[in-house]
Design a protein around this motif. Structure first.
Motif, PDB file in Angstrom:
ATOM      1  N   GLU A  89       0.829  -1.205   0.000  1.00 25.05           N
ATOM      2  CA  GLU A  89       0.000   0.000   0.000  1.00 25.05           C
ATOM      3  C   GLU A  89       0.865   1.257   0.000  1.00 25.05           C
ATOM      4  OE1 GLU A  89      -3.860   1.787   2.401  1.00 25.05           O
ATOM      5  OE2 GLU A  89      -2.503   0.391   3.426  1.00 25.05           O
ATOM      6  N   THR A  90       1.880   1.268   0.863  1.00 24.72           N
ATOM      7  CA  THR A  90       2.784   2.424   0.930  1.00 24.72           C
ATOM      8  C   THR A  90       3.489   2.651  -0.394  1.00 24.72           C
ATOM      9  OG1 THR A  90       3.155   2.085   3.304  1.00 24.72           O
ATOM     10  CG2 THR A  90       4.784   3.401   2.113  1.00 24.72           C
ATOM     11  N   ALA A  91       3.937   1.564  -1.021  1.00 33.76           N
ATOM     12  CA  ALA A  91       4.646   1.667  -2.302  1.00 33.76           C
ATOM     13  C   ALA A  91       3.732   2.224  -3.386  1.00 33.76           C
ATOM     14  CB  ALA A  91       5.185   0.300  -2.707  1.00 33.76           C
ATOM     15  N   LEU A  92       2.481   1.784  -3.429  1.00 35.36           N
ATOM     16  CA  LEU A  92       1.547   2.253  -4.451  1.00 35.36           C
ATOM     17  C   LEU A  92       1.226   3.736  -4.275  1.00 35.36           C
ATOM     18  CD1 LEU A  92      -0.973  -0.752  -4.617  1.00 35.36           C
ATOM     19  CD2 LEU A  92       0.800  -0.157  -6.279  1.00 35.36           C
ATOM     20  N   VAL A  93       0.983   4.150  -3.039  1.00 35.56           N
ATOM     21  CA  VAL A  93       0.665   5.553  -2.781  1.00 35.56           C
ATOM     22  C   VAL A  93       1.874   6.431  -3.104  1.00 35.56           C
ATOM     23  CG1 VAL A  93       0.083   7.234  -1.000  1.00 35.56           C
ATOM     24  CG2 VAL A  93      -1.089   5.039  -1.043  1.00 35.56           C
ATOM     25  N   ILE A 106      -5.771  -2.889  -2.486  1.00 33.49           N
ATOM     26  CA  ILE A 106      -5.369  -3.499  -1.207  1.00 33.49           C
ATOM     27  C   ILE A 106      -6.532  -4.247  -0.561  1.00 33.49           C
ATOM     28  CG2 ILE A 106      -4.563  -3.014   1.136  1.00 33.49           C
ATOM     29  CD1 ILE A 106      -2.413  -2.841  -1.049  1.00 33.49           C
ATOM     30  N   GLU A 107      -7.717  -3.682  -0.595  1.00 31.91           N
ATOM     31  CA  GLU A 107      -8.875  -4.360   0.014  1.00 31.91           C
ATOM     32  C   GLU A 107      -9.194  -5.662  -0.721  1.00 31.91           C
ATOM     33  OE1 GLU A 107     -10.403  -3.738   2.881  1.00 31.91           O
ATOM     34  OE2 GLU A 107      -8.777  -2.276   3.066  1.00 31.91           O
ATOM     35  N   ARG A 108      -9.035  -5.651  -2.030  1.00 27.61           N
ATOM     36  CA  ARG A 108      -9.272  -6.861  -2.801  1.00 27.61           C
ATOM     37  C   ARG A 108      -8.237  -7.931  -2.455  1.00 27.61           C
ATOM     38  NH1 ARG A 108      -8.923  -4.723  -7.505  1.00 27.61           N
ATOM     39  NH2 ARG A 108     -11.069  -3.994  -7.521  1.00 27.61           N
ATOM     40  N   LEU A 109      -6.986  -7.529  -2.336  1.00 27.13           N
ATOM     41  CA  LEU A 109      -5.930  -8.481  -1.975  1.00 27.13           C
ATOM     42  C   LEU A 109      -6.114  -8.990  -0.551  1.00 27.13           C
ATOM     43  CD1 LEU A 109      -2.773  -6.692  -3.468  1.00 27.13           C
ATOM     44  CD2 LEU A 109      -3.956  -8.695  -4.377  1.00 27.13           C
ATOM     45  N   ARG A 110      -6.512  -8.105   0.363  1.00 27.71           N
ATOM     46  CA  ARG A 110      -6.706  -8.505   1.758  1.00 27.71           C
ATOM     47  C   ARG A 110      -7.832  -9.539   1.871  1.00 27.71           C
ATOM     48  NH1 ARG A 110      -6.759  -3.815   3.958  1.00 27.71           N
ATOM     49  NH2 ARG A 110      -4.707  -3.950   4.955  1.00 27.71           N
ATOM     50  N   LEU A 125       1.743 -11.484  -5.621  1.00 27.73           N
ATOM     51  CA  LEU A 125       2.337 -10.653  -6.658  1.00 27.73           C
ATOM     52  C   LEU A 125       1.590 -10.827  -7.982  1.00 27.73           C
ATOM     53  CD1 LEU A 125       4.541  -8.880  -7.961  1.00 27.73           C
ATOM     54  CD2 LEU A 125       5.943 -10.938  -8.182  1.00 27.73           C
ATOM     55  N   GLY A 126       1.272 -12.072  -8.313  1.00 29.63           N
ATOM     56  CA  GLY A 126       0.526 -12.337  -9.541  1.00 29.63           C
ATOM     57  C   GLY A 126      -0.831 -11.660  -9.524  1.00 29.63           C
ATOM     58  N   ALA A 127      -1.499 -11.699  -8.369  1.00 31.12           N
ATOM     59  CA  ALA A 127      -2.814 -11.063  -8.244  1.00 31.12           C
ATOM     60  C   ALA A 127      -2.690  -9.547  -8.354  1.00 31.12           C
ATOM     61  CB  ALA A 127      -3.445 -11.445  -6.912  1.00 31.12           C
ATOM     62  N   LEU A 128      -1.631  -8.978  -7.774  1.00 31.17           N
ATOM     63  CA  LEU A 128      -1.403  -7.539  -7.853  1.00 31.17           C
ATOM     64  C   LEU A 128      -1.187  -7.106  -9.304  1.00 31.17           C
ATOM     65  CD1 LEU A 128      -0.842  -4.738  -6.677  1.00 31.17           C
ATOM     66  CD2 LEU A 128       1.515  -5.488  -6.213  1.00 31.17           C
ATOM     67  N   ARG A 129      -0.389  -7.869 -10.029  1.00 27.66           N
ATOM     68  CA  ARG A 129      -0.142  -7.563 -11.436  1.00 27.66           C
ATOM     69  C   ARG A 129      -1.446  -7.604 -12.237  1.00 27.66           C
ATOM     70  NH1 ARG A 129       4.677  -8.585 -14.135  1.00 27.66           N
ATOM     71  NH2 ARG A 129       3.548  -9.944 -15.575  1.00 27.66           N
ATOM     72  N   ASN A 130      -2.276  -8.596 -11.969  1.00 36.17           N
ATOM     73  CA  ASN A 130      -3.554  -8.720 -12.677  1.00 36.17           C
ATOM     74  C   ASN A 130      -4.481  -7.545 -12.369  1.00 36.17           C
ATOM     75  OD1 ASN A 130      -2.822 -11.112 -13.920  1.00 36.17           O
ATOM     76  ND2 ASN A 130      -3.712 -12.400 -12.318  1.00 36.17           N
ATOM     77  N   ASP A 131      -4.487  -7.105 -11.104  1.00 33.94           N
ATOM     78  CA  ASP A 131      -5.331  -5.971 -10.720  1.00 33.94           C
ATOM     79  C   ASP A 131      -4.880  -4.684 -11.408  1.00 33.94           C
ATOM     80  OD1 ASP A 131      -6.916  -7.538  -9.132  1.00 33.94           O
ATOM     81  OD2 ASP A 131      -6.034  -6.911  -7.228  1.00 33.94           O
TER      82      ASP A 131
END
Length: 357
Positions: A89-93, A106-110, A125-131
């Motif tokens: 979250e910190t990195a994205l912001v 983040i809520e979706r990943l959580r 990581l794979g899920a983050l890339r897809n999002d």
């Protein structure tokens, strides 16, 4: 009696056979094969450009804050826990993705992590890339020139210093490579060197530039440009405008006037309104797009200067909030550094595909 003295009716000459239409030398099959060959060559060029663009993005965006932060995080083979989500979250912001998009991701990943859908950090990581890719795919729509529009009018707008005039020069080169004829209209009449700069690009690409003197009415320049392009049968006209801050209401109103004048010449024009955005401006880019869209109905974006100190995340913020197509991104000073936006290549450049990449 005396019938032989009567005038005999004239004989009607036989009708001439209809002339066969002049042959062009090309049969329908010839034309079909030529069209197919042209399409295949065009597709091959697009594939080569896509590959070159992805390589360029990896070399350029791989050093961005976005790539360094998340790449470094996952390369440490982190533990799959709440702390990892906090760091993501910190990195994205920090990379200018913006709070709304970041919160959704983040809520979706959580939620998925609590449902034990991830075996390890690699799966997250794979899920983050897809999002991230899901945010960009809807706006990955290349600019298509309507062949029926003569000319296809592109109005370019943006704040001062975003690289608008340079982008026009690069676009002119690209359109020429695609076989289009075009003209430029030097509508930035406020900046002393702007007309000269556009004329230099015109000379470099062998493209005619319609210009008036400094401080001339920009709407008049656009009008003259369309009339000249129509008279010469040009495929495309790219109209430059003066850079202006989105907070300058008087100058923003002038953009509306330019658009109205263009529409009077051709009710369907401008066919594309390109907003050029500096990728280093961060979340301020959202305010720029909001104001320019209200003034001239932006239809496409060019995000420039992603080779500099840009964090890279603002592209996701723009895509999520507005859904306006991102046509091109600028990765450097060279003409070929203006690339068609490729969401898969963009995400691949920012995030490693595997831990330790």
């Amino acid at each position: 009696m005396f019938d032989f003295l009567k005038k005999k009716p004239e004989k009607t000459p036989p009708a001439k056979p209809a002339e066969a239409p002049a042959r062009t030398g090309f049969s329908p099959d010839d034309l079909a094969r030529a069209f197919t060959t042209h399409q295949e060559e065009k597709a091959a060029r697009a594939e080569i450009e896509r590959a070159e663009g992805r390589e360029a993005m990896r070399g350029t965006l791989g050093g961005s804050l976005f790539a360094r932060s998340l790449g470094g995080l996952f390369s440490r083979n982190p533990k799959l826990d709440e702390d990892l989500l906090d760091e993501v979250e910190t990195a994205l912001v920090s990379a200018d993705v913006g709070m709304p998009a970041t919160t959704e991701i983040i809520e979706r990943l959580r939620k998925r992590m609590k449902a034990r859908e991830f075996a390890d950090a690699q799966a997250l990581l794979g899920a983050l890339r897809n999002d991230l890719l899901a945010i960009l795919k809807p706006v990955a729509k290349p600019l298509v020139v309507d062949e029926a529009a003569k000319p296809f009018v592109i109005l370019t707008v943006g704040v001062n210093g975003v690289g608008k005039t340079t982008t026009i020069g690069k676009l002119a080169h690209r359109f020429q490579q695609d076989g289009h004829s075009l003209m430029l209209a030097a509508g930035d009449t406020f900046r002393a060197a702007a007309v000269q700069q556009l004329q230099v690009w015109g000379e470099r690409n062998n493209v005619a530039v319609v210009a008036q003197g400094q401080n001339a009415d920009a709407a008049s320049v656009a009008f003259d440009g369309i009339q000249a392009a129509k008279a010469r049968g040009m495929d495309i006209l790219i109209a430059d405008t003066a850079g202006r801050l989105h907070t300058q209401q008087g100058l923003m109103a002038e953009l509306g006037k330019i658009r109205r004048v263009i529409t009077k010449v051709d009710p369907r024009a401008p066919h594309e309104v390109l907003l050029v955005i500096d990728g280093t401006t961060g979340q301020n880019a959202l305010n720029q797009l909001r104001q320019f869209h209200a003034a001239v109905q932006v239809t496409g974006l060019v995000v420039t200067k992603l080779d500099g100190t840009a964090k890279g995340g603002v592209v996701f913020a723009l895509a999520r909030e507005f859904g306006i197509p991102i046509r091109f991104i600028g990765l450097g000073e060279k003409t070929e550094d203006l690339r068609v936006f490729d969401p898969e290549g963009f995400v691949d450049a920012l995030l490693p595909g595997t831990l330790g990449a």
